[in-house]
Design a protein around this motif. Structure first.
Motif, PDB file in Angstrom:
ATOM      1  N   GLY A   1       0.583   4.901   6.174  1.00 25.78           N
ATOM      2  CA  GLY A   1      -0.741   4.951   5.548  1.00 25.78           C
ATOM      3  C   GLY A   1      -1.766   4.090   6.273  1.00 25.78           C
ATOM      4  O   GLY A   1      -2.844   3.826   5.736  1.00 25.78           O
TER       5      GLY A   1
ATOM      6  N   GLY B   1       3.479   1.663   7.897  1.00 25.95           N
ATOM      7  CA  GLY B   1       2.186   2.008   8.487  1.00 25.95           C
ATOM      8  C   GLY B   1       1.850   3.479   8.460  1.00 25.95           C
ATOM      9  O   GLY B   1       0.836   3.890   9.026  1.00 25.95           O
TER      10      GLY B   1
ATOM     11  N   ALA C   1      -1.869   0.958   6.956  1.00 24.06           N
ATOM     12  CA  ALA C   1      -2.190  -0.372   6.399  1.00 24.06           C
ATOM     13  C   ALA C   1      -1.326  -1.480   6.999  1.00 24.06           C
ATOM     14  O   ALA C   1      -1.312  -2.601   6.493  1.00 24.06           O
ATOM     15  CB  ALA C   1      -2.021  -0.334   4.876  1.00 24.06           C
ATOM     16  N   LEU C   2      -0.638  -1.199   8.103  1.00 21.96           N
ATOM     17  CA  LEU C   2       0.411  -2.097   8.594  1.00 21.96           C
ATOM     18  C   LEU C   2      -0.034  -3.526   8.885  1.00 21.96           C
ATOM     19  O   LEU C   2       0.696  -4.477   8.601  1.00 21.96           O
ATOM     20  CB  LEU C   2       1.078  -1.494   9.831  1.00 21.96           C
ATOM     21  CG  LEU C   2       0.231  -1.213  11.069  1.00 21.96           C
ATOM     22  CD1 LEU C   2       1.122  -1.022  12.285  1.00 21.96           C
ATOM     23  CD2 LEU C   2      -0.605   0.048  10.913  1.00 21.96           C
TER      24      LEU C   2
ATOM     25  N   THR D   1       4.362   4.643  -3.362  1.00 21.58           N
ATOM     26  CA  THR D   1       5.381   3.911  -4.136  1.00 21.58           C
ATOM     27  C   THR D   1       4.752   2.666  -4.765  1.00 21.58           C
ATOM     28  O   THR D   1       4.984   2.360  -5.942  1.00 21.58           O
ATOM     29  CB  THR D   1       6.571   3.533  -3.227  1.00 21.58           C
ATOM     30  OG1 THR D   1       6.907   4.664  -2.420  1.00 21.58           O
ATOM     31  CG2 THR D   1       7.776   3.138  -4.056  1.00 21.58           C
TER      32      THR D   1
ATOM     33  N   GLY E   1       6.230  -0.685  -0.007  1.00 22.54           N
ATOM     34  CA  GLY E   1       7.110   0.425   0.353  1.00 22.54           C
ATOM     35  C   GLY E   1       7.448   0.374   1.832  1.00 22.54           C
ATOM     36  O   GLY E   1       7.146  -0.590   2.539  1.00 22.54           O
TER      37      GLY E   1
ATOM     38  N   THR F   1       0.842  -1.199   0.000  1.00 24.10           N
ATOM     39  CA  THR F   1       0.000   0.000   0.000  1.00 24.10           C
ATOM     40  C   THR F   1       0.876   1.248   0.000  1.00 24.10           C
ATOM     41  O   THR F   1       1.941   1.250   0.627  1.00 24.10           O
ATOM     42  CB  THR F   1      -0.889   0.009   1.268  1.00 24.10           C
ATOM     43  OG1 THR F   1      -1.725  -1.143   1.241  1.00 24.10           O
ATOM     44  CG2 THR F   1      -1.767   1.258   1.329  1.00 24.10           C
ATOM     45  N   GLY F   2       0.406   2.290  -0.671  1.00 25.25           N
ATOM     46  CA  GLY F   2       1.099   3.575  -0.578  1.00 25.25           C
ATOM     47  C   GLY F   2       1.446   4.157  -1.941  1.00 25.25           C
ATOM     48  O   GLY F   2       1.163   3.572  -2.981  1.00 25.25           O
TER      49      GLY F   2
ATOM     50  N   ASP G   1       8.370   3.334   5.361  1.00 25.88           N
ATOM     51  CA  ASP G   1       8.571   4.709   5.826  1.00 25.88           C
ATOM     52  C   ASP G   1      10.028   4.924   6.229  1.00 25.88           C
ATOM     53  O   ASP G   1      10.556   6.024   6.087  1.00 25.88           O
ATOM     54  CB  ASP G   1       7.615   5.006   6.989  1.00 25.88           C
ATOM     55  CG  ASP G   1       6.175   4.865   6.535  1.00 25.88           C
ATOM     56  OD1 ASP G   1       5.789   5.587   5.596  1.00 25.88           O
ATOM     57  OD2 ASP G   1       5.459   4.000   7.062  1.00 25.88           O
TER      58      ASP G   1
ATOM     59  N   GLU H   1      -0.675  -5.518   5.781  1.00 22.91           N
ATOM     60  CA  GLU H   1       0.628  -5.659   5.110  1.00 22.91           C
ATOM     61  C   GLU H   1       1.448  -6.765   5.775  1.00 22.91           C
ATOM     62  O   GLU H   1       2.069  -7.586   5.095  1.00 22.91           O
ATOM     63  CB  GLU H   1       1.393  -4.327   5.177  1.00 22.91           C
ATOM     64  CG  GLU H   1       0.772  -3.235   4.323  1.00 22.91           C
ATOM     65  CD  GLU H   1       1.449  -1.896   4.444  1.00 22.91           C
ATOM     66  OE1 GLU H   1       1.237  -1.051   3.565  1.00 22.91           O
ATOM     67  OE2 GLU H   1       2.184  -1.665   5.424  1.00 22.91           O
TER      68      GLU H   1
END
Ligand SMILES: O=C[C@H](O)[C@H](O)[C@H](O)COP(=O)(O)O
Length: 219
Positions: free
Chosen positions: A97, A95, A99-100, A31, A82, A28-29, A84, A103
Motif C-alpha cells: 500500500g 509496502g 506506506a513502508l 487488515t 499487516g 496501514t492497510g 504482504d 511504517e
C-alpha cells in the motif's frame, strides 16, 4: 471463511496486546483497518495513536482516536501492522500500500511489533510478492539499474506518489534467501528512501487469521 474475515479475526485479536493509558503505533492497510475498528472500542482507555499513513490517520480521527506526531512521543508500547508476506523467522515484505517508510519508522520506535495477517501471507521464502522500494523521484532510473544488478526486475508503480512525495519501484523475481542482508544492500543504494523488507527489525508476535481461528506465533 473469506480472506477478509480472516483479516478481521487477526485485527481484533491484536486488541489484547494494547495496554490502558498507552500510545499505540498503527500501521496501514485492509487488515489494520479492522484493528482500528477494534481500537475504537478502547478509545477512552488509551492515550492515543501514532499513525503510519495519511489513510490510517483519517480513519483514526474519524473514529475519535487522537493521533500524535511521532516527534512528540518518546515511547510506543506496541505497533500493530499487516504484511504482504511473512516467513517463519518473522521477516516480512511490506509496502503493497506504499506506506513502508513511515511504517518502518513507527515500528522502529515501538517496543513490540504485532503482525496481523490472514493465512495467505505466510510463505517459506520471501519474494513472490514484488518487493516495494521507495525512491526519490530523480533517482528512479539509477536505482532501477542498481536493483537489476542485485538480480531483480524493478517495475515503476505508475501513478503512485507516497505520503512522503516519492515513487515506488516494485521488484519482481527476487528469491530473498537472506532478508537481513538484502534489506541492508538495497537501503545502501543512493536515492533509496527505504525498502519493504522488515528483517533487521521483524515482528515479535504474529497473529494469523485462519478458518479455524487465530494462531499466535512468537519466535
Ligand atoms: O503499505 C502497506 C502495508 O505495508 C500493509 O501492511 C501491507 O501492504 C498489507 O496490507 P493488507 O493488510 O491490506 O494486506
Amino acid at each position: 471463511m473469506t480472506q477478509d474475515e480472516m483479516k478481521k479475526a487477526a485485527g481484533w485479536a491484536a486488541l489484547q496486546y494494547v495496554k490502558q493509558g498507552t500510545i499505540v503505533g498503527v500501521g496501514t492497510g485492509s487488515t489494520v483497518n479492522h484493528f482500528i475498528d477494534a481500537l475504537a472500542t478502547m478509545k477512552d482507555d488509551i492515550e492515543g495513536a501514532v499513525s503510519s499513513s495519511e489513510a490510517s490517520t483519517k480513519k483514526l480521527i474519524e473514529l475519535g482516536i487522537e493521533v500524535f506526531d511521532l516527534n512528540s512521543v518518546d515511547l510506543i508500547d506496541v505497533y500493530v501492522d499487516g504484511a504482504d508476506e511473512i516467513n517463519d523467522r518473522m521477516d516480512m515484505i511490506k509496502g503493497g500500500g506504499a506506506a513502508l517508510t513511515r511504517e518502518k519508522i513507527v515500528a522502529a520506535v515501538a517496543k513490540k511489533f504485532i503482525c496481523i495477517v490472514d493465512n495467505t501471507k505466510q510463505v517459506p521464502i520471501l519474494g513472490d510478492f514484488p518487493l516495494p522500494v521507495e525512491v526519490i523521484p530523480m533517482a528512479r532510473s539509477y536505482v532501477a539499474r542498481e536493483l537489476v544488478k542485485l538480480g531483480g526486475d524493478p517495475v515503476y508503480r505508475q501513478g503512485v506518489v507516497t505520503d512522503n512525495g516519492n515513487v515506488i519501484l516494485d521488484v519482481y523475481n527476487m528469491q530473498i534467501l537472506d532478508p537481513k542482508v538484502m534489506e541492508t544492500k538495497i537501503n545502501a543504494i543512493v536515492g533509496v528512501v527505504t525498502n519493504g523488507l522488515f528483517a533487521n527489525r521483524g515482528a515479535d508476535v504474529l497473529l494469523v487469521g485462519t478458518p479455524d481461528g487465530v494462531n499466535t506465533i512468537t519466535l
